[in-house]
Design an enzyme around this catalytic site. Structure first.
Site, PDB file in Angstrom:
ATOM      1  N   CYS A 118      13.098  10.886   7.514  1.00  0.00           N
ATOM      2  CA  CYS A 118      13.205  10.415   8.895  1.00  0.00           C
ATOM      3  C   CYS A 118      14.634  10.541   9.411  1.00  0.00           C
ATOM      4  CB  CYS A 118      12.739   8.965   8.978  1.00  0.00           C
ATOM      5  SG  CYS A 118      13.564   7.924   7.783  1.00  0.00           S
ATOM      6  N   GLU A 151       9.478  15.913  15.711  1.00  0.00           N
ATOM      7  CA  GLU A 151       9.938  15.750  14.333  1.00  0.00           C
ATOM      8  C   GLU A 151       9.156  16.730  13.453  1.00  0.00           C
ATOM      9  OE1 GLU A 151       8.713  12.200  12.213  1.00  0.00           O
ATOM     10  OE2 GLU A 151      10.745  11.988  11.430  1.00  0.00           O
ATOM     11  N   GLU A 160       9.545   1.178  10.899  1.00  0.00           N
ATOM     12  CA  GLU A 160      10.540   2.242  10.650  1.00  0.00           C
ATOM     13  C   GLU A 160       9.803   3.552  10.883  1.00  0.00           C
ATOM     14  OE1 GLU A 160      13.605   1.804  10.226  1.00  0.00           O
ATOM     15  OE2 GLU A 160      13.923  -0.119   9.244  1.00  0.00           O
ATOM     16  N   LYS A 191       0.836  -1.203   0.000  1.00  0.00           N
ATOM     17  CA  LYS A 191       0.000   0.000   0.000  1.00  0.00           C
ATOM     18  C   LYS A 191       0.872   1.254   0.000  1.00  0.00           C
ATOM     19  CE  LYS A 191      -1.813   2.772   3.004  1.00  0.00           C
ATOM     20  NZ  LYS A 191      -1.898   4.009   2.208  1.00  0.00           N
TER      21      LYS A 191
HETATM   22  P1  TAP Z   1       1.816   8.097   8.481  1.00  0.00           P
HETATM   23  O1  TAP Z   1       0.729   9.057   8.550  1.00  0.00           O
HETATM   24  O2  TAP Z   1       2.134   7.293   9.681  1.00  0.00           O
HETATM   25  O3  TAP Z   1       1.499   7.148   7.237  1.00  0.00           O
HETATM   26  C1  TAP Z   1       2.361   6.138   6.810  1.00  0.00           C
HETATM   27  C2  TAP Z   1       1.575   5.086   6.053  1.00  0.00           C
HETATM   28  O4  TAP Z   1       0.675   4.437   6.947  1.00  0.00           O
HETATM   29  C3  TAP Z   1       0.709   5.663   4.931  1.00  0.00           C
HETATM   30  O5  TAP Z   1       0.696   4.749   3.848  1.00  0.00           O
HETATM   31  C4  TAP Z   1      -0.646   5.738   5.588  1.00  0.00           C
HETATM   32  O6  TAP Z   1      -1.693   5.704   4.650  1.00  0.00           O
HETATM   33  C5  TAP Z   1      -0.641   4.480   6.422  1.00  0.00           C
HETATM   34  N1  TAP Z   1      -1.609   4.467   7.536  1.00  0.00           N
HETATM   35  C6  TAP Z   1      -2.176   5.523   8.164  1.00  0.00           C
HETATM   36  N2  TAP Z   1      -3.039   5.087   9.104  1.00  0.00           N
HETATM   37  C7  TAP Z   1      -3.029   3.746   9.072  1.00  0.00           C
HETATM   38  C8  TAP Z   1      -3.710   2.728   9.796  1.00  0.00           C
HETATM   39  N3  TAP Z   1      -4.576   3.001  10.762  1.00  0.00           N
HETATM   40  N4  TAP Z   1      -3.456   1.443   9.508  1.00  0.00           N
HETATM   41  C9  TAP Z   1      -2.562   1.135   8.549  1.00  0.00           C
HETATM   42  N5  TAP Z   1      -1.904   2.040   7.804  1.00  0.00           N
HETATM   43  C10 TAP Z   1      -2.119   3.344   8.075  1.00  0.00           C
HETATM   44  O7  TAP Z   1       3.193   8.781   8.091  1.00  0.00           O
HETATM   45  P2  TAP Z   1       3.493   9.809   6.922  1.00  0.00           P
HETATM   46  O8  TAP Z   1       3.059  11.163   7.364  1.00  0.00           O
HETATM   47  O9  TAP Z   1       2.976   9.298   5.634  1.00  0.00           O
HETATM   48  O10 TAP Z   1       5.084   9.715   6.842  1.00  0.00           O
HETATM   49  C11 TAP Z   1       5.897  10.501   7.616  1.00  0.00           C
HETATM   50  C12 TAP Z   1       6.479   9.717   8.804  1.00  0.00           C
HETATM   51  O11 TAP Z   1       7.164   8.565   8.345  1.00  0.00           O
HETATM   52  C13 TAP Z   1       7.502  10.506   9.576  1.00  0.00           C
HETATM   53  O12 TAP Z   1       7.295  10.353  10.954  1.00  0.00           O
HETATM   54  C14 TAP Z   1       8.819   9.860   9.183  1.00  0.00           C
HETATM   55  O13 TAP Z   1       9.865   9.996  10.097  1.00  0.00           O
HETATM   56  C15 TAP Z   1       8.425   8.460   8.993  1.00  0.00           C
HETATM   57  N6  TAP Z   1       9.398   7.789   8.141  1.00  0.00           N
HETATM   58  C16 TAP Z   1      10.238   6.892   8.688  1.00  0.00           C
HETATM   59  C17 TAP Z   1      11.167   6.287   7.894  1.00  0.00           C
HETATM   60  C18 TAP Z   1      12.092   5.295   8.482  1.00  0.00           C
HETATM   61  S1  TAP Z   1      12.816   4.350   7.432  1.00  0.00           S
HETATM   62  N7  TAP Z   1      12.276   5.173   9.766  1.00  0.00           N
HETATM   63  C19 TAP Z   1      11.245   6.569   6.539  1.00  0.00           C
HETATM   64  C20 TAP Z   1      10.374   7.493   6.019  1.00  0.00           C
HETATM   65  C21 TAP Z   1       9.438   8.096   6.837  1.00  0.00           C
HETATM   66  P3  TAP Z   1      -2.344   7.061   4.068  1.00  0.00           P
HETATM   67  O14 TAP Z   1      -1.270   8.095   4.047  1.00  0.00           O
HETATM   68  O15 TAP Z   1      -2.775   6.682   2.724  1.00  0.00           O
HETATM   69  O16 TAP Z   1      -3.459   7.363   4.978  1.00  0.00           O
END
Ligand code: TAP
Length: 457
Positions: A265, A358, A231, A156
């Site tokens: 991240c 963050e 992650e 996804k």
């Molecule tokens: P999230 O809002 O947590 O979303 C990440 C993924 O999870 C998206 O595909 C989202 O789908 C999905 N998701 C949301 N709610 C969910 C649920 N209840 N059940 C299952 N899946 C769900 O994060 P973001 O804003 O997209 O990304 C930013 C964050 O990612 C930052 O905190 C960053 O640090 C972290 N990050 C970490 C890493 C590593 S490798 N540690 C790398 C990159 C990013 P939708 O967006 O489609 O709702």
């Protein structure tokens, strides 16, 4: 836009790129069932043939790099140079794990009364949930080792950034990977992602995203003792000691945090500078920040593009209050697009959200420290523990501080990005488990132990 489709917006122009259908919960369940049904035939593919299919997939990605990169520029606002590198990373990770099917070697363990061997069995269906900040690489870090180990994959992408993932699904099919072995399901986290957590046929969830959602996923997976890799976020320190090459440290610091507009991240969003060189470092940092080229992500010379969405820009901007101690800022275009200039702040209080949360945008906080012990204490004063950098000419100190900082990925005199040869993941609330590196395939297998009696009992 209806509930059945999502309009993908170009963050540099605010124009609609394409409308993408959203997968429903029922469609997700059907895809998971197909992935389960495809398991026996996929795990029965001879190791050399599975390896060859993954290499063909890598070659198909390689032949499509420019197209994938342009899609990412349009969908995510990544600079064209970064986007090419990200597509290349998917190719490289596929090649790297294409070596795995032929090396899933068990152990023969000496025991009395017979022979004991272990097998690395696939887990089953693996669900990979990807965030919007690095749509291509993070997808590949999950699906490549999972497929290599004989699992089938449902993936996804983030709702905001599905385009390259959909293209990778097409390329996999062109390469001969059966349709039900690797399926890309664009849709909402609360719908598609939640089914990965709840559906019993999914045996592992690989989640990259926010710590908040990650905690909920881990709790949800516990109901079925489902395997999970997390992650999550980071609040990483870039520690600059007085004996460092200050010119180099200051010239590179902006790229350690503002790459991908800070939506990383691993962004080194706290710069800790030894007090005796603080003033000099700030003098050097200012022109370096102002020199960051912010603009059209499709232009070859651009170093930083826009933020991903209007909503995210609002969130990033909310960290700056009228009384926030802004030291200096870089530039950003006016007009359409979710632009935010590189910004340097100098918070006084350790409790300032600029130092504790963050931001996930181009804001960096600079803080002085007195000595090595204080540097390590400040670096560790966070619930996160993902990455960090240490700038010093003293090898002993570099090693002491590397061992002292509670983070999974540190670099000395560099802001080394994630490398697929080496393990990547977080301490503390930055995650659980490791991706990439030589051992990643193990996280997609179960060890099965078999004892064969040679004595008929
Ligand atoms: P999230 O809002 O947590 O979303 C990440 C993924 O999870 C998206 O595909 C989202 O789908 C999905 N998701 C949301 N709610 C969910 C649920 N209840 N059940 C299952 N899946 C769900 O994060 P973001 O804003 O997209 O990304 C930013 C964050 O990612 C930052 O905190 C960053 O640090 C972290 N990050 C970490 C890493 C590593 S490798 N540690 C790398 C990159 C990013 P939708 O967006 O489609 O709702």
């Amino acid at each position: 836009m209806t509930d059945l489709a999502f309009d993908v917006i170009n963050p540099a122009t605010e124009e609609v790129v394409r409308s993408v259908p959203l997968t429903s919960a029922e469609e997700t369940d059907a895809a998971i069932e197909r992935a389960r049904a495809a398991l026996p035939s996929w795990r029965a593919v001879a190791p050399g043939d599975r390896a060859r299919l993954l290499r063909r997939f890598a070659d198909a990605v390689d032949a499509d790099i420019e197209n994938l990169a342009r899609l990412e520029v349009a969908n995510s606002g990544h600079t064209i140079g970064n986007a090419r590198g990200e597509a290349g990373n998917v190719r490289d990770v596929l090649h790297y794990y294409a070596a795995a099917p032929e090396r899933l070697i068990g152990k023969q363990i000496p025991v009395p009364g017979g022979v004991n061997i272990t097998f690395a069995e696939p887990l089953g269906v693996v669900g990979v949930i990807v965030p919007w900040n690095f749509p291509m690489p993070i997808a590949g870090w999950g699906f490549a080792p999972a497929l290599a180990a004989g699992n089938t994959v449902v993936l996804k992408p983030a709702e905001l950034t599905p385009l390259t993932a959909l293209r990778l699904g097409e390329l996999a099919r062109e390469a001969g990977i059966p349709e039900d072995v690797f399926q890309v399901l664009p849709g909402k986290g609360s719908v598609v992602g939640q089914r990965f957590v709840d559906h019993p046929a999914v045996r592992k969830v690989v989640f990259t995203g926010s710590t908040e959602v990650g905690k909920r996923i881990m709790a949800g997976c516990s109901a079925q003792v489902k395997r999970v890799t997390l992650e999550l976020g980071g609040k990483n320190a870039n520690i600059v000691f007085a004996d460092a090459d200050l010119e180099q440290a200051a010239a590179t610091a902006p790229y350690g945090v503002f790459d991908n507009a800070g939506q990383d991240c691993c962004a080194r969003s706290r710069i800790l500078v030894q007090g005796s060189v603080y003033e000099r470092f700030m003098e050097l940092l200012e022109p370096a920040v102002q020199g960051v080229v912010v603009g059209d992500p499709g232009a070859e010379s651009t170093e930083m593009g826009p933020l991903i969405s209007a909503g995210h820009r609002e969130k990033v901007a909310s960290f700056l209050r009228p009384d926030s101690p802004v030291a200096f800022r870089g530039s950003a275009p006016d007009g359409a697009g979710f632009w935010f200039p590189p910004t340097v702040v100098t918070p006084d209080s350790p409790a300032d959200p600029l130092l504790t949360e963050e931001v996930f945008g181009p804001i960096v906080a600079v803080v002085p420290f007195a000595d090595e012990a204080e540097a390590v204490a400040l670096a560790n004063d966070t619930d996160y523990g993902l990455s960090g950098s240490i700038w010093t000419a003293d090898v002993g100190r570099a090693l002491r501080v590397s061992r002292g900082v509670e983070a999974g990925n540190l670099s000395v005199n560099s802001h080394s990005a994630v490398r697929y040869w080496t393990p990547f993941g977080g301490f503390k609330q930055s995650g659980l488990g490791r991706e990439l590196g030589p051992d990643a395939v193990e996280a997609f297998t179960e060890t099965k132990n078999v004892f064969i009696s040679t004595e008929g009992k």
